[in-house]
Scaffold this motif. Structure first.
Motif, mmCIF file in Angstrom:
data_model
loop_
_atom_site.group_PDB
_atom_site.id
_atom_site.type_symbol
_atom_site.label_atom_id
_atom_site.label_comp_id
_atom_site.label_asym_id
_atom_site.label_seq_id
_atom_site.Cartn_x
_atom_site.Cartn_y
_atom_site.Cartn_z
ATOM 1 N N ASN A 49 11.124 -0.184 -4.807
ATOM 2 C CA ASN A 49 12.168 -0.247 -5.837
ATOM 3 C C ASN A 49 11.893 0.731 -6.978
ATOM 4 O OD1 ASN A 49 13.413 -2.358 -4.375
ATOM 5 N ND2 ASN A 49 12.135 -3.858 -5.415
ATOM 6 N N ASP A 50 11.489 1.940 -6.625
ATOM 7 C CA ASP A 50 11.182 2.998 -7.587
ATOM 8 C C ASP A 50 10.038 2.654 -8.541
ATOM 9 O OD1 ASP A 50 13.095 4.767 -6.586
ATOM 10 O OD2 ASP A 50 14.677 3.826 -7.780
ATOM 11 N N GLU A 72 -0.087 -7.371 -1.777
ATOM 12 C CA GLU A 72 0.683 -6.295 -2.398
ATOM 13 C C GLU A 72 0.886 -6.679 -3.855
ATOM 14 O OE1 GLU A 72 4.357 -5.655 -0.351
ATOM 15 O OE2 GLU A 72 3.374 -4.830 1.416
ATOM 16 N N HIS A 73 0.785 -5.690 -4.732
ATOM 17 C CA HIS A 73 0.958 -5.975 -6.150
ATOM 18 C C HIS A 73 1.467 -4.740 -6.858
ATOM 19 C CE1 HIS A 73 0.282 -7.917 -9.994
ATOM 20 N NE2 HIS A 73 -0.143 -8.990 -9.353
ATOM 21 N N LYS A 74 2.295 -4.965 -7.864
ATOM 22 C CA LYS A 74 2.780 -3.865 -8.689
ATOM 23 C C LYS A 74 1.625 -3.322 -9.525
ATOM 24 C CE LYS A 74 6.039 -2.801 -12.344
ATOM 25 N NZ LYS A 74 7.026 -3.320 -13.272
ATOM 26 N N VAL A 75 1.540 -1.995 -9.642
ATOM 27 C CA VAL A 75 0.505 -1.349 -10.436
ATOM 28 C C VAL A 75 0.920 -1.365 -11.897
ATOM 29 C CG1 VAL A 75 -0.712 0.828 -10.883
ATOM 30 C CG2 VAL A 75 -0.206 0.142 -8.519
ATOM 31 N N LEU A 76 0.041 -1.863 -12.749
ATOM 32 C CA LEU A 76 0.282 -1.840 -14.182
ATOM 33 C C LEU A 76 -0.074 -0.463 -14.739
ATOM 34 C CD1 LEU A 76 1.044 -3.516 -16.721
ATOM 35 C CD2 LEU A 76 -1.389 -4.070 -16.919
#
Length: 154
Positions: A49-50, A72-76
């Motif tokens: 999602n960009d 899986e995790h979003k990168v801060l």
């Protein structure tokens, strides 16, 4: 937060990272480290999602290192860290829920190879600031770990 609301913890404590599927993880409490770190393997970056995300493997059970969970995790962010061996490395930073004793809060966690270290997770000052007093004379003040056979560790 006032001093009265702080809890005493020892040099080792049991914690949960429920969003990563990890429970009863022995964490090394380290007031000398600013950031917290977690041992992971096989980090792969991808777009979702960009946004920048990573996938990685975690060993949720220290008694069974063959068992892994793919997360899986979003990168801060990414951060340059000087390790205990004085080497500098660039680490991914994520923000995730930590449960320790009766408290739950979100912490920043750097992901790295801690396979040469005794403990899979190190909890640094930023994660415990305003919440705990640390007495390194004690281990497992909040929760006693159990052996794989179900008995309490002495």
């Amino acid at each position: 937060m006032t001093r009265k609301s702080k809890q005493l913890i020892g040099a080792l404590e049991l914690g949960n990272l429920p969003e990563l599927g990890i429970h009863n993880l022995v964490m090394r409490i380290d007031t000398g480290a600013a950031t917290s770190s977690l041992h992971v393997d096989n980090i792969q970056e991808f777009d979702k999602n960009d946004e920048r995300w990573i996938a990685f493997d975690i060993h949720p059970d220290i008694h069974n290192v063959k068992k892994t969970i793919r997360c899986e995790h979003k990168v801060l962010s990414q951060k340059k860290i000087k390790s205990s061996t004085a080497t500098r490395e660039r680490r991914y930073v994520i923000k995730t829920l930590l449960e320790l004793g009766s408290r739950k809060w979100r912490i920043k966690l750097t992901l790295t190879d801690r396979s040469e270290m005794t403990y899979l997770m190190l909890m640094g000052r930023q994660a415990m600031n305003g919440k705990f007093y640390v007495d390194p004379e004690y281990d497992f003040v909040l929760t006693k770990p159990v052996t794989p056979q179900g008995g309490e560790v002495k």
